[in-house]
Each structure stands twice: as C-alpha cells, then as structure tokens.
Motif scaffolding. Structure first.
Motif, PDB file in Angstrom:
ATOM      1  N   ALA A 129      36.570 -97.648 -48.827  1.00 12.20           N
ATOM      2  CA  ALA A 129      37.508 -97.461 -47.726  1.00 12.20           C
ATOM      3  C   ALA A 129      38.842 -96.968 -48.284  1.00 12.20           C
ATOM      4  CB  ALA A 129      37.700 -98.754 -46.960  1.00 12.20           C
ATOM      5  N   ILE A 130      39.268 -95.823 -47.795  1.00  9.90           N
ATOM      6  CA  ILE A 130      40.529 -95.216 -48.238  1.00  9.90           C
ATOM      7  C   ILE A 130      41.629 -95.558 -47.235  1.00  9.90           C
ATOM      8  CG2 ILE A 130      41.736 -93.030 -48.640  1.00  9.90           C
ATOM      9  CD1 ILE A 130      39.011 -91.836 -49.438  1.00  9.90           C
ATOM     10  N   THR A 131      42.728 -96.094 -47.735  1.00  9.57           N
ATOM     11  CA  THR A 131      43.942 -96.256 -46.929  1.00  9.57           C
ATOM     12  C   THR A 131      44.961 -95.246 -47.440  1.00  9.57           C
ATOM     13  OG1 THR A 131      43.536 -98.617 -46.558  1.00  9.57           O
ATOM     14  CG2 THR A 131      45.803 -97.820 -46.263  1.00  9.57           C
ATOM     15  N   PHE A 132      45.449 -94.423 -46.528  1.00 12.92           N
ATOM     16  CA  PHE A 132      46.365 -93.334 -46.912  1.00 12.92           C
ATOM     17  C   PHE A 132      47.477 -93.277 -45.872  1.00 12.92           C
ATOM     18  CE2 PHE A 132      47.639 -88.872 -47.463  1.00 12.92           C
ATOM     19  CZ  PHE A 132      47.641 -88.755 -48.851  1.00 12.92           C
ATOM     20  N   VAL A 133      48.674 -93.691 -46.281  1.00 12.06           N
ATOM     21  CA  VAL A 133      49.818 -93.733 -45.376  1.00 12.06           C
ATOM     22  C   VAL A 133      50.902 -92.833 -45.928  1.00 12.06           C
ATOM     23  CG1 VAL A 133      51.552 -95.172 -44.241  1.00 12.06           C
ATOM     24  CG2 VAL A 133      49.264 -96.102 -44.723  1.00 12.06           C
ATOM     25  N   VAL A 137      42.192 -97.351 -52.511  1.00 11.69           N
ATOM     26  CA  VAL A 137      40.745 -97.239 -52.320  1.00 11.69           C
ATOM     27  C   VAL A 137      40.139 -98.614 -52.578  1.00 11.69           C
ATOM     28  CG1 VAL A 137      38.594 -96.165 -53.065  1.00 11.69           C
ATOM     29  CG2 VAL A 137      40.712 -94.819 -53.056  1.00 11.69           C
ATOM     30  N   LYS A 138      39.432 -99.133 -51.580  1.00 15.38           N
ATOM     31  CA  LYS A 138      38.898-100.491 -51.684  1.00 15.38           C
ATOM     32  C   LYS A 138      37.399-100.494 -51.368  1.00 15.38           C
ATOM     33  CE  LYS A 138      39.793-105.226 -50.122  1.00 15.38           C
ATOM     34  NZ  LYS A 138      40.642-106.071 -49.234  1.00 15.38           N
ATOM     35  N   PRO A 139      36.553-100.858 -52.347  1.00 16.08           N
ATOM     36  CA  PRO A 139      35.122-100.989 -52.056  1.00 16.08           C
ATOM     37  C   PRO A 139      34.885-102.151 -51.095  1.00 16.08           C
ATOM     38  CG  PRO A 139      35.540-100.892 -54.433  1.00 16.08           C
ATOM     39  CD  PRO A 139      36.859-101.122 -53.766  1.00 16.08           C
ATOM     40  N   LEU A 140      34.122-101.896 -50.056  1.00 16.60           N
ATOM     41  CA  LEU A 140      33.823-102.927 -49.066  1.00 16.60           C
ATOM     42  C   LEU A 140      32.330-102.943 -48.775  1.00 16.60           C
ATOM     43  CD1 LEU A 140      36.607-102.290 -46.383  1.00 16.60           C
ATOM     44  CD2 LEU A 140      36.611-104.081 -48.121  1.00 16.60           C
ATOM     45  N   GLU A 141      31.830-104.086 -48.358  1.00 15.30           N
ATOM     46  CA  GLU A 141      30.477-104.156 -47.809  1.00 15.30           C
ATOM     47  C   GLU A 141      30.453-105.231 -46.737  1.00 15.30           C
ATOM     48  OE1 GLU A 141      27.776-106.895 -50.658  1.00 15.30           O
ATOM     49  OE2 GLU A 141      28.293-104.950 -51.548  1.00 15.30           O
ATOM     50  N   TYR A 142      29.739-104.925 -45.662  1.00 13.14           N
ATOM     51  CA  TYR A 142      29.657-105.880 -44.569  1.00 13.14           C
ATOM     52  C   TYR A 142      28.397-105.619 -43.761  1.00 13.14           C
ATOM     53  CZ  TYR A 142      32.210-101.927 -42.490  1.00 13.14           C
ATOM     54  OH  TYR A 142      32.615-100.667 -42.106  1.00 13.14           O
ATOM     55  N   LYS A 143      27.988-106.633 -43.002  1.00 14.69           N
ATOM     56  CA  LYS A 143      26.753-106.553 -42.221  1.00 14.69           C
ATOM     57  C   LYS A 143      27.037-105.969 -40.849  1.00 14.69           C
ATOM     58  CE  LYS A 143      24.686-110.070 -40.153  1.00 14.69           C
ATOM     59  NZ  LYS A 143      23.961-111.328 -39.898  1.00 14.69           N
ATOM     60  N   ILE A 144      26.206-105.036 -40.432  1.00 10.21           N
ATOM     61  CA  ILE A 144      26.238-104.519 -39.078  1.00 10.21           C
ATOM     62  C   ILE A 144      24.822-104.618 -38.501  1.00 10.21           C
ATOM     63  CG2 ILE A 144      28.150-102.946 -39.565  1.00 10.21           C
ATOM     64  CD1 ILE A 144      26.129-100.653 -39.676  1.00 10.21           C
ATOM     65  N   ILE A 145      24.703-104.334 -37.231  1.00 14.86           N
ATOM     66  CA  ILE A 145      23.385-104.368 -36.579  1.00 14.86           C
ATOM     67  C   ILE A 145      23.074-102.996 -36.023  1.00 14.86           C
ATOM     68  CG2 ILE A 145      22.012-105.363 -34.712  1.00 14.86           C
ATOM     69  CD1 ILE A 145      23.656-107.915 -35.002  1.00 14.86           C
ATOM     70  N   ARG A 146      21.936-102.467 -36.418  1.00 15.67           N
ATOM     71  CA  ARG A 146      21.465-101.189 -35.888  1.00 15.67           C
ATOM     72  C   ARG A 146      20.066-101.389 -35.316  1.00 15.67           C
ATOM     73  NH1 ARG A 146      25.231 -97.505 -36.700  1.00 15.67           N
ATOM     74  NH2 ARG A 146      26.219 -97.152 -38.725  1.00 15.67           N
TER      75      ARG A 146
END
Length: 235
Positions: free
Chosen positions: A227-231, A207-216
C-alpha cells in the motif's frame, strides 16, 4: 464480459455487501474509522479561512468525507463526493443527514476514470484505494494529472493506492487472479506519481506491506499488497 467488467462486477458485489451489512463508524469492518493520514492532513487546511473545497474520489459511504465535512463545516466548506455505486451514494446521503453535514456534502455518480476535474478548483483532493480501480494505466495517469491540475496553489493531494496485489484462497492456498484493474509494481507506481507531481512538496511518502482477509463469492480470500501513501502539496 471483459476482464475489467468482470472485476467491477465482483467489486460491486463486495462493496454492496459491506455497505448493507456494516454500519459506518461501527467496529467490524474497514468502515469503522476514517484513514488516519487523511485526518492528520486537516490541520494543514486551517490557514484557509473560508470556502474550502474538497474532492473525494471514490468516496464510498463517507468514511473520510463525513469527518472532513464536520471539520470544515464552519468555514463554509464543501466536499464533493464522487462514486460509481448507487449503494455507496445512497448510504452517504443518509449518513450525511445522520451526522449533520448534509449541507456540506455534494454527491456525484461517476466513474472516476471519466470524471472531469475542473482546473484550480480544490484545496484538498483525496483518493483512497480507488485509483487502482480505473480501467487502465493510461486512465490512471490521466486521473492523477487532472487531480494535479484541479488543485489550487498550496492545495494538497492525498493518494493511497495498492500495488503488487496478490490474492489467495485461504482454505486451499490456491493463488487467485487479483481482481484489480491496475496492478503494477510498486516501483512503477511510485515512478508515475513522482513524475506527475514533480516540483510539488512531498508531505508524506510511505510503502507499507499489508495483508487482510476479504470475502469473494462466499470464499475467504487473503489479499496481500504494498500500500502506497503519497501526500503532496502544490507549491
């Protein structure tokens, strides 16, 4: 217009813009390179010598499916790419030709929430940032169950999914309604995954906290997520 319809309309606008204005594997957007976790799993398929079958749910323009196709091309492999957007599939077909894997890639226009996965069909199923866009938690669980049933013995499922998503207007600091159809706590999401894949080998869990810019709608928006990574691999 329902909330789900509104979200999907906004997501369509966002992705159509990205696919039109950013080129696959060129710097400037998240299309720049495939997901490292997905690529790191390809050596686990090396024991399968022929007829490798891969399913990419929510494939987009081929960020992951084209490199996968390049890797399994010599093993008579096939990558089935499922996406709802015409803009994604049209670009995917063009990029498949550009990168010499058009005979490996097969496209299917469908909502992954309604797509029926054949049982015991695939060696590798990938779902990157797509399961949170099905219409409800019940559909979310059904898709994952189908992924599990559709996987061959020793096959791998790679899920990367957002949880606890927040959106904020960068200019005004106004908290916005997060445009995510399934937006639940990280703990709840992990519990669902662990329950459905009970008995499978856990290859990677993060589980990794992320933040990033998007445009809406021409506004700069800060998106925060766990963000969960599950393999997992089927025993």
């Amino acid at each position: 217009m329902s909330r789900v319809e509104f979200i999907r309309n906004e997501e369509k606008k966002y992705h159509d813009f990205c696919y039109e204005n950013y080129k696959l594997f060129e710097e400037g957007s998240w299309l720049y390179k495939p997901v490292k976790t997905v690529m790191d799993l390809l050596p686990l398929l090396e024991g399968k010598t022929n007829n490798i079958k891969v399913l990419d749910l929510g494939s987009g323009v081929g960020r992951n499916s084209i490199p996968i196709a390049q890797d399994i091309k010599t093993k008579n492999g096939k990558v089935l790419c499922v996406d709802l957007l015409d803009s994604a599939l049209d670009k995917l077909e063009l990029y498949s030709k550009e990168y010499g894997v058009e005979e490996v890639i097969e496209t299917n226009k469908a909502d992954i929430g309604n797509y029926v996965i054949p049982k015991n069909e695939f060696d590798f199923i990938v779902a990157v940032s797509t399961l949170e866009h099905v219409e409800s938690e019940d559909v979310f669980e059904n898709v994952i169950r189908q992924m599990a049933l559709g996987t061959k013995n020793e096959g791998i499922n790679c899920i990367i999914v957002n949880s606890e998503v927040e959106e904020m207007d960068i200019e005004t600091n106004e908290k916005l309604d997060a445009l995510m159809e399934v937006n639940i706590t990280t703990e709840n999401m992990m519990n669902k995954l662990s329950h459905i894949y009970d008995g499978w080998e856990v290859v990677k869990q993060l589980v990794k906290p992320l933040e990033y810019k998007i445009i809406r709608n021409e506004r700069d928006v800060l998106l925060k997520t766990n963000a969960i990574t599950f393999v997992v691999r089927k025993k």
